[in-house]
Each structure stands twice: as C-alpha cells, then as structure tokens.
Design an enzyme around this catalytic site. Sequence first.
Site, PDB file in Angstrom:
ATOM      1  CB  SER A  27      29.403  86.275 -46.007  1.00  0.00           C
ATOM      2  OG  SER A  27      29.688  85.838 -44.791  1.00  0.00           O
TER       3      SER A  27
ATOM      4  CD  GLU B 203      28.233  84.165 -49.892  1.00  0.00           C
ATOM      5  OE1 GLU B 203      27.000  84.428 -50.807  1.00  0.00           O
ATOM      6  OE2 GLU B 203      28.497  84.091 -48.809  1.00  0.00           O
TER       7      GLU B 203
ATOM      8  NE  ARG C  48      28.688  80.783 -48.165  1.00  0.00           N
ATOM      9  CZ  ARG C  48      29.295  80.088 -47.001  1.00  0.00           C
ATOM     10  NH1 ARG C  48      29.846  78.877 -47.603  1.00  0.00           N
ATOM     11  NH2 ARG C  48      29.207  80.188 -45.898  1.00  0.00           N
TER      12      ARG C  48
HETATM   13  N1  EPU Z   1      36.764  88.226 -38.009  1.00  0.00           N
HETATM   14  C1  EPU Z   1      37.228  89.446 -37.808  1.00  0.00           C
HETATM   15  N2  EPU Z   1      36.765  90.575 -37.785  1.00  0.00           N
HETATM   16  C2  EPU Z   1      35.285  90.423 -38.123  1.00  0.00           C
HETATM   17  C3  EPU Z   1      34.531  89.318 -38.003  1.00  0.00           C
HETATM   18  C4  EPU Z   1      35.558  88.058 -37.946  1.00  0.00           C
HETATM   19  O1  EPU Z   1      38.509  89.394 -37.691  1.00  0.00           O
HETATM   20  O2  EPU Z   1      34.543  91.457 -37.991  1.00  0.00           O
HETATM   21  C5  EPU Z   1      37.695  86.978 -37.856  1.00  0.00           C
HETATM   22  C6  EPU Z   1      37.217  86.082 -36.595  1.00  0.00           C
HETATM   23  O3  EPU Z   1      38.164  86.503 -35.806  1.00  0.00           O
HETATM   24  C7  EPU Z   1      37.444  84.659 -37.143  1.00  0.00           C
HETATM   25  C8  EPU Z   1      37.539  84.925 -38.825  1.00  0.00           C
HETATM   26  O4  EPU Z   1      37.388  86.220 -39.023  1.00  0.00           O
HETATM   27  O5  EPU Z   1      38.698  84.333 -36.724  1.00  0.00           O
HETATM   28  C9  EPU Z   1      36.426  84.046 -39.216  1.00  0.00           C
HETATM   29  O6  EPU Z   1      35.012  84.889 -38.731  1.00  0.00           O
HETATM   30  P1  EPU Z   1      33.474  84.012 -38.820  1.00  0.00           P
HETATM   31  O7  EPU Z   1      33.796  82.638 -37.828  1.00  0.00           O
HETATM   32  O8  EPU Z   1      32.666  84.880 -38.011  1.00  0.00           O
HETATM   33  O9  EPU Z   1      33.314  83.526 -40.191  1.00  0.00           O
HETATM   34  P2  EPU Z   1      33.656  84.244 -41.482  1.00  0.00           P
HETATM   35  O10 EPU Z   1      34.841  83.630 -42.057  1.00  0.00           O
HETATM   36  O11 EPU Z   1      33.514  85.719 -41.278  1.00  0.00           O
HETATM   37  C10 EPU Z   1      32.117  82.466 -42.728  1.00  0.00           C
HETATM   38  C11 EPU Z   1      30.951  82.245 -43.655  1.00  0.00           C
HETATM   39  C12 EPU Z   1      29.670  82.601 -42.856  1.00  0.00           C
HETATM   40  C13 EPU Z   1      29.400  81.383 -41.739  1.00  0.00           C
HETATM   41  C14 EPU Z   1      30.614  81.507 -40.934  1.00  0.00           C
HETATM   42  C15 EPU Z   1      30.631  80.446 -39.974  1.00  0.00           C
HETATM   43  C16 EPU Z   1      31.829  82.942 -45.841  1.00  0.00           C
HETATM   44  C17 EPU Z   1      31.945  83.973 -46.852  1.00  0.00           C
HETATM   45  N3  EPU Z   1      31.116  83.221 -44.777  1.00  0.00           N
HETATM   46  O12 EPU Z   1      32.263  83.949 -42.132  1.00  0.00           O
HETATM   47  O13 EPU Z   1      28.687  82.299 -43.888  1.00  0.00           O
HETATM   48  O14 EPU Z   1      28.282  81.571 -41.152  1.00  0.00           O
HETATM   49  O15 EPU Z   1      31.921  81.481 -41.698  1.00  0.00           O
HETATM   50  O16 EPU Z   1      30.722  79.304 -40.590  1.00  0.00           O
HETATM   51  O17 EPU Z   1      32.389  81.764 -45.934  1.00  0.00           O
HETATM   52  C18 EPU Z   1      27.187  83.628 -45.357  1.00  0.00           C
HETATM   53  O18 EPU Z   1      27.888  82.965 -46.279  1.00  0.00           O
HETATM   54  O19 EPU Z   1      26.414  84.501 -45.633  1.00  0.00           O
HETATM   55  C19 EPU Z   1      27.717  83.326 -44.198  1.00  0.00           C
HETATM   56  C20 EPU Z   1      27.228  84.245 -43.138  1.00  0.00           C
END
Ligand code: EPU
Length: 350
Positions: free
Chosen positions: A247, A343, A165
């Site tokens: 995010s 972010e 990012r």
């Molecule tokens: N999780 C929680 N609580 C929540 C949501 C998620 O504990 O409320 C846990 C989930 O269980 C999972 C982990 O967090 O184990 C990761 O969650 P998720 O796959 O939804 O992805 P993220 O790490 O929260 C990142 C990116 C997203 C992207 C997704 C999928 C960043 C800052 N965000 O989110 O990107 O869509 O992975 O690859 O890296 C963005 O940049 O705006 C964005 C949405």
Amino acid sequence: MSFGVEKTVSLRNYNALALDATADYFCRLGSLDDVHQALAFARANKLTITALGGGSNVVLKNTIHGLVALVELRGIRHRCVGDDVYVTIGAGEDWSSLVALSLRNHWYGLENLALIPGSVGAAPIQNIGAYGVELCDCFVSLQAIHTATGELHEMDAKDCEFGYRESIFKRRERNNYVITEVCIKLSTQPNNRWQYPALRDALEAKLEVKLGEASAVQVTPQLIAETVADIRRTKLPDPARLANAGSFFKNPLLDQQQLARLMVDEPQIPVYPAYNNLSKVPAAWLIERCGLRGYRAGEVGVHERQALVLINYGSGSAAELLALCEHIQSAVEQRFGVCLEVEPRIYGSF
Ligand code: EPU
C-alpha cells in the site's frame, strides 16, 4: 563474515520498488559487533546511518548520503510459559518465513499476517497489519541500538507508541535506532480472527458455509493463513515480479463531518469504525473513483487490481513515482477534499 564498508553502492536490489538509488557507503550487519563497528565508522566519518531491512516499505530517492546498513541479524529462540510462547527473532529474519515457522510449530497468532513481505525488524516500524490483526496484538518488546550513543535499549509496546501503520520509529525517533531483535507472544491455543469482511467472504466460499458461532469451528489457523495468502496472491502483485511497496497510501481517518460530506458523493463506500469516533475509509476506493486504477505514466503506474499499490514497471525513477503520488493525492483532494498520507518511508535526496 567480517565487517566491511563499501563505497558508492547501488541499492536497486535492496528495495522492493527496484529504485536505482546509490548509497554513499554501504555495509551489512550480521552481528551486534557489526552494528557497533558500523556506528563507529559513521561517527569517525561524520556520516548519518540508515538501517535497511527487506526494503519492502521504502521509497529511495537517487542518493542516500551517509552509511546504509543492511540488517541481516539472524536467529529465532522461544520460551514456553503455559500456553504462551515467547518468540524472540533477529531483526534480519524474513517475516513471511517466521509466519510459516510459527504455524509448523503450532504457535498461533500470526496467521492473518501471512505473506507480508519484509523483515522482522521492519515490522514494528510501521506496525504491520492485515485482515484484522496488527503486529501490536502480539508484540512484547524489541531491542534496538541507539545510533548516537551506541546503547542497547529494550522497548515495550507503550514505548513504541504503535498506531495505524505508525510507531515512534516513523516519527520522533525516525532513524535514531537500529532494531536488532523483536519478541512476540504467540499461543499454543488458536484464537481465530476471521471476521474481517474480505477474509470472512473468502473462508465462506472455501468452506461453503455461512460463518457463525457454530460453523466457525471449521476455521483453523492454517486455513486462515492459506486463505490470507490466496487473497494476497490474487490482489497484490508479487514484488519479485512487479516492483512495488505494498500500500502506497494509508487509509484516511475521517471525522463525522468529513465522512458525511464524502457519503453525499459516495454513499456505497465501505466505512470501518476506528478510534476516537473517527472512521476509516479505503483510499483504494477513492483513487479508483478518480479513474486512476490501472493508470500508467511511463514506467510507473497504479496497479490494475489494487489501486493502493504503485508499480515500477522497470526503469521507473523515484522522481516519476513521487510525481505519480502527487498526481493521485491532488486528484483525490480535489474531488473529495480528502488528504492521502504516504505510507512507506521516503529516504535520500535527488
Ligand atoms: N477497493 C477498491 N479498489 C481497489 C481495491 C480495493 O475500491 O482497487 C476497495 C475494496 O472493495 C474494499 C476496500 O477497498 O472494500 C478495502 O480493500 P482491501 O481489503 O484490499 O484493503 P485495503 O484497505 O486496500 C489494507 C491494508 C493492506 C492490507 C489489507 C487487508 C492499508 C494502507 N493497507 O488495504 O496492507 O493487506 O487492508 O487487511 O491499511 C500494506 O500495508 O502494505 C498492505 C498491503
């Protein structure tokens, strides 16, 4: 349409968080000529210039001084070299429509990045990424006009200094360029990337098979795009209905010592290996553990299904949103000793 500058314009409809910021001056850039006219106007009036794309990854404080320029440069052209397809896209094109167009044409590489809101010109700024793929995986080059000199520069991936990012446009060259077009390399041959855990689970549920080398032949780029879109629709709020900027925090990168400390309290936390012996952990998990998923403070809050997403429920202000951001950062810092980095880019003043 001819170039024009308006004075004192509300940007509420131009940012996904629907924050009611005001631009001192505002213009639209539909052509390279418009860009040069905007730069000349800014120079003549000693104004800074802020380029705005889809507004899906910005926090706008009350006033944006200087000239805000909405990038609306259109046009998509392509060139085939063997299986490779070089696609050059105007910065004002919509990212999500580009992904759909690429799939209709059987140009593969963007399927994991389906349904990301925002414009093509904004994609390199934060090196957009989702479900195991980042823009830099298919990025070739971009063209950008330097706001101080008016010169058109071509930059390749190395020049852009992409990271998680991150790019040069968020750091050293913040606000110094208007990106005008982006060139990416796609392929007529699918290269399916389905290994990202959440995507793999969703594909397995859809296909009713465990994915392995043999069964993966059933995975197509179209299926990946559809599945990614389904996951996003379930987890992430549609900015058109519930104002948000995706995010709000980056997932923190921890060294081995920090990770070991965190694992004492949170042995179940998912850990993803990153570069330089660092590990990425989900910020959403940490926020949730602080009891803040679904937390609401007046007109702003933390999304109920994704703790990484902050919401403006209606008339929330940037001040309220940034106060909520600080509340979350200090809760996570106090409990886990982990610092959450914001972010989206923050512009303007109160
Ligand atoms: N999780 C929680 N609580 C929540 C949501 C998620 O504990 O409320 C846990 C989930 O269980 C999972 C982990 O967090 O184990 C990761 O969650 P998720 O796959 O939804 O992805 P993220 O790490 O929260 C990142 C990116 C997203 C992207 C997704 C999928 C960043 C800052 N965000 O989110 O990107 O869509 O992975 O690859 O890296 C963005 O940049 O705006 C964005 C949405």
